[in-house]
Design a protein around this motif. Structure first.
Motif, mmCIF file in Angstrom:
data_model
loop_
_atom_site.group_PDB
_atom_site.id
_atom_site.type_symbol
_atom_site.label_atom_id
_atom_site.label_comp_id
_atom_site.label_asym_id
_atom_site.label_seq_id
_atom_site.Cartn_x
_atom_site.Cartn_y
_atom_site.Cartn_z
ATOM 1 N N ALA A 91 0.802 -1.229 0.000
ATOM 2 C CA ALA A 91 0.000 0.000 0.000
ATOM 3 C C ALA A 91 0.831 1.273 0.000
ATOM 4 O O ALA A 91 0.293 2.362 -0.195
ATOM 5 N N GLU A 92 2.137 1.150 0.245
ATOM 6 C CA GLU A 92 3.033 2.311 0.288
ATOM 7 C C GLU A 92 2.522 3.303 1.339
ATOM 8 O O GLU A 92 2.306 2.936 2.477
ATOM 9 N N ASP A 93 2.272 4.565 0.936
ATOM 10 C CA ASP A 93 1.847 5.579 1.904
ATOM 11 C C ASP A 93 0.337 5.795 1.893
ATOM 12 O O ASP A 93 -0.163 6.763 2.478
ATOM 13 N N ILE A 94 -0.403 4.901 1.255
ATOM 14 C CA ILE A 94 -1.859 5.030 1.222
ATOM 15 C C ILE A 94 -2.440 4.469 2.520
ATOM 16 O O ILE A 94 -2.114 3.345 2.906
ATOM 17 N N PRO A 95 -3.311 5.200 3.209
ATOM 18 C CA PRO A 95 -3.948 4.664 4.426
ATOM 19 C C PRO A 95 -4.723 3.386 4.102
ATOM 20 O O PRO A 95 -5.480 3.332 3.136
ATOM 21 N N ILE A 96 -4.521 2.354 4.913
ATOM 22 C CA ILE A 96 -5.164 1.063 4.652
ATOM 23 C C ILE A 96 -5.680 0.468 5.950
ATOM 24 O O ILE A 96 -5.016 0.547 6.993
ATOM 25 N N GLN A 97 -6.870 -0.105 5.910
ATOM 26 C CA GLN A 97 -7.468 -0.788 7.046
ATOM 27 C C GLN A 97 -7.324 -2.296 6.858
ATOM 28 O O GLN A 97 -7.878 -2.868 5.921
ATOM 29 N N PRO A 98 -6.531 -2.983 7.714
ATOM 30 C CA PRO A 98 -6.372 -4.436 7.580
ATOM 31 C C PRO A 98 -7.704 -5.158 7.745
ATOM 32 O O PRO A 98 -8.538 -4.773 8.569
ATOM 33 N N LEU A 99 -7.873 -6.226 6.976
ATOM 34 C CA LEU A 99 -9.108 -7.007 7.013
ATOM 35 C C LEU A 99 -8.875 -8.482 7.321
ATOM 36 O O LEU A 99 -9.627 -9.095 8.074
#
Length: 296
Positions: free
Chosen positions: A151-159
């Motif tokens: 995801a690099e610097d993109i905000p991501i919500q783990p699932l």
């Protein structure tokens, strides 16, 4: 510059053709050509290369397109907010995903979401991790499914935690015995590998354990990788989810040293999503997030 001129530019860029863009927008090809020419005249530079094989963006056009996408996305957000104020749930969501999420999750997600929100349209884009990252950063999609490591610097919500496993040809004679595969045993085999953009988590595992794998086979997609393994060209590491819809007969073994990829949902603006996008995002979190990732 008008909103229509932005829509025309994006459609021509997506379709690579004035005629196809005209059909999509319900305009004549001459109207589309005139709109582009007027926009280029107003801007003072050429946006499109016109050739016998179709239409492509110039360097200026490529640099401008993310801003055009942002304007169009903002207009879509505005329309969704207005609809929300009127008690309606409607709009369009553009979702990016990679292959195994597309085949294992998206059909169920889309069916369950559209049962609840039939007026919201989902547009799906499938590609590699790199494709999804590019689409998110350039406004092609509103959000996307990625592995956390890609995801690099993109905000991501783990699932979801997806274990990595070892895939071998059916009934292949192993160099060691046991129900699982050790890192040392992996050093004894030739591999079928994929490009780093398609299996970043596997590449990270190989680098972490100094596994300089021997491979003459560098393929792109999961199915091709497993096909090569099934036909005795080597072994591979693969996320467990991938193997749910593989038609080839192979043997799968867990890795003795736990390894996995973490799948998540990513968007550039988690705090300011358009209403329809936020509705989809929350739907995914509610129904598809593992308990261990339940707290943001």
């Amino acid at each position: 510059m008008t909103l229509l001129s932005y829509q025309v530019l994006k459609s021509v860029a997506d379709q690579g053709s004035f005629r196809k863009a005209a059909d999509l927008l319900g305009l004549t090809p001459s109207a589309v050509s005139h709109a582009i020419s007027a926009l280029e005249k107003e801007l003072g530079f050429t946006l499109l290369n016109r050739g016998k094989n179709g239409v492509t963006l110039t360097n200026y056009g490529e640099r401008l397109l993310p801003y055009v996408n942002a304007v169009l996305n903002s207009d879509e957000s505005l329309q969704q907010v207005i609809a929300e104020f009127n008690g309606l749930k409607q709009g369009k969501i553009k979702v990016g995903c990679f292959s195994s999420v597309c085949t294992n999750w998206l059909p169920d997600i889309m069916h369950s979401f559209q049962e609840k929100y039939p007026a919201i349209t989902i547009e799906l884009f499938q590609g590699t991790y790199d494709d999804v990252v590019y689409w998110i950063k350039n406004g092609v999609v509103d959000l996307g499914f990625l592995s956390v490591s890609s995801a690099e610097d993109i905000p991501i919500q783990p699932l979801y935690k997806d274990p990595l496993i070892c895939v071998m040809p059916k009934d292949m004679k192993r160099t060691e015995s046991g129900d699982s595969i050790t890192v040392e045993e992996l050093r004894n085999y030739e591999f079928v590998t994929q490009r780093e953009s398609t299996d970043a988590d596997i590449q990270n595992f190989l680098k972490e354990h100094n596994l300089n794998v021997k491979s003459n086979y560098h393929v792109v997609d999961d199915l091709s990788t497993i096909a090569m393994v099934a036909n005795d060209f080597g072994i591979c590491l693969m996320p467990e989810m991938v193997m749910n819809d593989i038609p080839y007969e192979v043997d799968c073994y867990p890795l003795e040293e736990e390894a996995y990829r973490i799948i998540g949902i990513a968007t550039l603006t988690p705090d300011s999503m358009a209403p329809a996008v936020r509705t989809f995002y929350n739907h995914v979190l509610k129904y598809y997030r593992q308990e261990e990732y339940g707290n943001d």
